[in-house]
Design an enzyme around this catalytic site. Structure first.
Site, PDB file in Angstrom:
ATOM      1  N   ASP A 132       2.914   3.730   9.838  1.00 37.39           N
ATOM      2  CA  ASP A 132       1.569   3.149   9.757  1.00 37.39           C
ATOM      3  C   ASP A 132       1.666   1.680   9.366  1.00 37.39           C
ATOM      4  OD1 ASP A 132      -1.531   3.955   9.393  1.00 37.39           O
ATOM      5  OD2 ASP A 132      -0.967   2.465   7.886  1.00 37.39           O
ATOM      6  N   TYR A 173      -0.582  -6.686   7.849  1.00 37.21           N
ATOM      7  CA  TYR A 173       0.626  -6.497   7.025  1.00 37.21           C
ATOM      8  C   TYR A 173       1.728  -7.487   7.424  1.00 37.21           C
ATOM      9  CZ  TYR A 173      -1.542  -1.899   6.057  1.00 37.21           C
ATOM     10  OH  TYR A 173      -2.396  -0.876   5.734  1.00 37.21           O
ATOM     11  N   LYS A 206      -3.499  -1.663  13.198  1.00 32.65           N
ATOM     12  CA  LYS A 206      -4.926  -1.856  12.898  1.00 32.65           C
ATOM     13  C   LYS A 206      -5.325  -3.293  13.181  1.00 32.65           C
ATOM     14  CE  LYS A 206      -3.968   1.095   8.911  1.00 32.65           C
ATOM     15  NZ  LYS A 206      -2.694   0.586   8.364  1.00 32.65           N
ATOM     16  N   HIS A 233      -9.610  -2.013  11.122  1.00 28.71           N
ATOM     17  CA  HIS A 233      -9.112  -1.882   9.743  1.00 28.71           C
ATOM     18  C   HIS A 233     -10.244  -1.723   8.714  1.00 28.71           C
ATOM     19  CE1 HIS A 233      -5.243  -3.073   7.395  1.00 28.71           C
ATOM     20  NE2 HIS A 233      -5.981  -2.271   6.653  1.00 28.71           N
TER      21      HIS A 233
HETATM   22  N1  LIG Z   1      -6.407   1.213   5.849  1.00 30.69           N
HETATM   23  C1  LIG Z   1      -6.329   0.589   4.700  1.00 30.69           C
HETATM   24  O1  LIG Z   1      -7.226  -0.174   4.315  1.00 30.69           O
HETATM   25  C2  LIG Z   1      -5.128   0.818   3.822  1.00 30.69           C
HETATM   26  C3  LIG Z   1      -5.117   0.358   2.496  1.00 30.69           C
HETATM   27  C4  LIG Z   1      -3.988   0.618   1.718  1.00 30.69           C
HETATM   28  C5  LIG Z   1      -2.930   1.341   2.264  1.00 30.69           C
HETATM   29  N2  LIG Z   1      -2.955   1.754   3.569  1.00 30.69           N
HETATM   30  C6  LIG Z   1      -1.833   2.516   4.193  1.00 30.69           C
HETATM   31  O2  LIG Z   1      -1.461   3.589   3.338  1.00 30.69           O
HETATM   32  C7  LIG Z   1      -0.075   3.479   3.004  1.00 30.69           C
HETATM   33  C8  LIG Z   1       0.197   4.042   1.624  1.00 30.69           C
HETATM   34  O3  LIG Z   1      -0.624   3.419   0.640  1.00 30.69           O
HETATM   35  P1  LIG Z   1      -0.090   2.376  -0.457  1.00 30.69           P
HETATM   36  O4  LIG Z   1       1.128   1.730   0.075  1.00 30.69           O
HETATM   37  O5  LIG Z   1      -1.233   1.528  -0.864  1.00 30.69           O
HETATM   38  O6  LIG Z   1       0.210   3.265  -1.717  1.00 30.69           O
HETATM   39  P2  LIG Z   1       0.992   4.629  -2.060  1.00 30.69           P
HETATM   40  O7  LIG Z   1       1.776   5.130  -0.900  1.00 30.69           O
HETATM   41  O8  LIG Z   1      -0.020   5.537  -2.707  1.00 30.69           O
HETATM   42  O9  LIG Z   1       1.973   4.140  -3.221  1.00 30.69           O
HETATM   43  C9  LIG Z   1       3.023   3.218  -2.989  1.00 30.69           C
HETATM   44  C10 LIG Z   1       3.589   2.807  -4.352  1.00 30.69           C
HETATM   45  O10 LIG Z   1       4.085   3.948  -5.037  1.00 30.69           O
HETATM   46  C11 LIG Z   1       5.489   3.806  -5.287  1.00 30.69           C
HETATM   47  N3  LIG Z   1       6.107   5.100  -4.970  1.00 30.69           N
HETATM   48  C12 LIG Z   1       6.284   5.635  -3.735  1.00 30.69           C
HETATM   49  N4  LIG Z   1       6.869   6.854  -3.828  1.00 30.69           N
HETATM   50  C13 LIG Z   1       7.066   7.085  -5.139  1.00 30.69           C
HETATM   51  C14 LIG Z   1       7.639   8.159  -5.851  1.00 30.69           C
HETATM   52  N5  LIG Z   1       8.128   9.226  -5.219  1.00 30.69           N
HETATM   53  N6  LIG Z   1       7.676   8.092  -7.219  1.00 30.69           N
HETATM   54  C15 LIG Z   1       7.178   7.005  -7.852  1.00 30.69           C
HETATM   55  N7  LIG Z   1       6.620   5.947  -7.231  1.00 30.69           N
HETATM   56  C16 LIG Z   1       6.567   5.976  -5.883  1.00 30.69           C
HETATM   57  C17 LIG Z   1       5.974   2.692  -4.387  1.00 30.69           C
HETATM   58  O11 LIG Z   1       7.013   1.966  -5.025  1.00 30.69           O
HETATM   59  P3  LIG Z   1       8.405   1.478  -4.321  1.00 30.69           P
HETATM   60  O12 LIG Z   1       8.081   0.965  -2.962  1.00 30.69           O
HETATM   61  O13 LIG Z   1       8.878   0.434  -5.265  1.00 30.69           O
HETATM   62  O14 LIG Z   1       9.325   2.686  -4.284  1.00 30.69           O
HETATM   63  C18 LIG Z   1       4.734   1.818  -4.246  1.00 30.69           C
HETATM   64  O15 LIG Z   1       4.613   0.946  -5.345  1.00 30.69           O
HETATM   65  C19 LIG Z   1       0.169   1.966   3.123  1.00 30.69           C
HETATM   66  O16 LIG Z   1       1.536   1.638   3.140  1.00 30.69           O
HETATM   67  C20 LIG Z   1      -0.583   1.661   4.378  1.00 30.69           C
HETATM   68  O17 LIG Z   1       0.166   2.065   5.512  1.00 30.69           O
HETATM   69  C21 LIG Z   1      -4.051   1.503   4.348  1.00 30.69           C
END
Ligand SMILES: NC(=O)c1ccc[n+]([C@@H]2O[C@H](COP(=O)([O-])OP(=O)(O)OC[C@H]3O[C@@H](n4cnc5c(N)ncnc54)[C@H](OP(=O)(O)O)[C@@H]3O)[C@@H](O)[C@H]2O)c1
Length: 280
Positions: free
Chosen positions: A46, A51, A76, A109
């Protein structure tokens, strides 16, 4: 490891329910992180124009040695490119950067109802063109509220295949999720572990200890059993593996109910409210 389940979308295409998110991964680190995830078994990535790592996502896929058709890629539309002519130009750039003649799923987005004279309808019609041309196999939206989806239903032809919304144990976004369920729109949950914020929660930690799993695995498994599509982000190799190990255990109904009860409503939201966010 049992295979990742597939979810059938309203246009007949299938999406892997679990994938890899690349928000906030530096371009220089992205190809390696994506290749690592694909090596572990992820088959869904994704990304987004905003990004600024689409080129490196394409490179990571090529580096993995997998065929393009074996990896599901979502991108997006940038908040800066809602006008139809800008959307067309930026979509062409997305395909060039990914090094592919199609994307599996392309999303608006953010709805940006306070910008572009509130016109996300002509933007959506432009995505309908990409779909008709076969360059976006599926099209959907992100951060759309039920009222925004109602407007598309009233004024457009194609029902979005997916709506990608903030959703995690502290902010379950139930009204929007239920609207999707009732109208055949798959829910994708962004920030599925609330960027780590839910991992110290005592209910989640308690379940994790009892099952011998990590809090992240328990939270991601909760999403899977609730039917959400998720793609946690990590650049840490051990976490990329940990987050994928979800398909050889199940939560009991009382565990699911325990995590359901953690919802804080609006107070649990981390991101901006889609009705007010203007993309800047
Ligand atoms: N459409 C939108 O508006 C929107 C907004 C936000 C996100 N997204 C999408 O959703 C995806 C996921 O959301 P997100 O990146 O915001 O947050 P997330 O996946 O909820 O959390 C990522 C964070 O958690 C840490 N982490 C990951 N696995 C872990 C584990 N097993 N134990 C402890 N910490 C862990 C990562 O650290 P490290 O990398 O340091 O390991 C990073 O800091 C994004 O990458 C993006 O593709 C979309």
């Amino acid at each position: 490891m049992p295979p990742v389940p597939a979810i059938e979308l309203n246009d007949g295409n299938a999406i892997p329910q679990f994938g890899f998110g690349v928000f906030q991964i530096e371009p220089a680190e992205t190809a390696e992180a994506v290749a690592r995830a694909l090596e572990v078994g992820y088959r869904h990535v994704d990304t987004a124009q905003m990004y600024e790592n689409e080129r490196e996502v394409g490179e990571g896929v090529r580096r993995s040695g997998l065929e393009r058709g074996e990896v599901y890629i979502t991108s997006k539309l940038s908040n800066a490119s809602h006008r139809p002519e800008d959307a067309r130009r930026s979509f062409d750039e997305t395909l060039t950067k990914l090094g592919s003649d199609y994307v599996d799923l392309f999303l608006i987005h953010w709805p940006l109802p306070t910008r572009y004279d509130g016109d996300f309808v002509s933007t959506w019609r432009t995505l309908e063109d990409f779909h008709r041309e076969g360059r976006a196999r599926s099209i959907g939206v992100s951060n759309f509220e039920a009222a925004h989806l109602e407007r598309l239903a009233a004024e457009c032809e194609v029902v979005p295949a997916a709506n990608q919304i903030e959703l995690h144990p502290y902010f379950q976004n139930e009204e929007v999720r239920r609207y999707g369920e009732e109208h055949g729109i798959a829910t994708q949950a962004w920030s599925p572990i609330a960027q780590g914020r839910v991992l110290g929660d005592e209910t989640i930690v308690g379940i994790a200890e009892r099952l011998g799993r990590s809090p992240a695995q328990v939270t991601l498994r909760w999403h899977i059993q609730r039917g959400n599509i998720v793609f946690p982000k990590s650049t840490t190799p051990a976490r990329i593996e940990e987050n994928f190990a979800l398909f050889d255990f199940e939560l009991e109904p009382e565990d699911i109910r325990g995590i359901d009860s953690l919802d804080r409503g609006e107070a649990g939201r981390d991101g901006p409210h889609p009705n007010r966010f203007d993309g800047s």
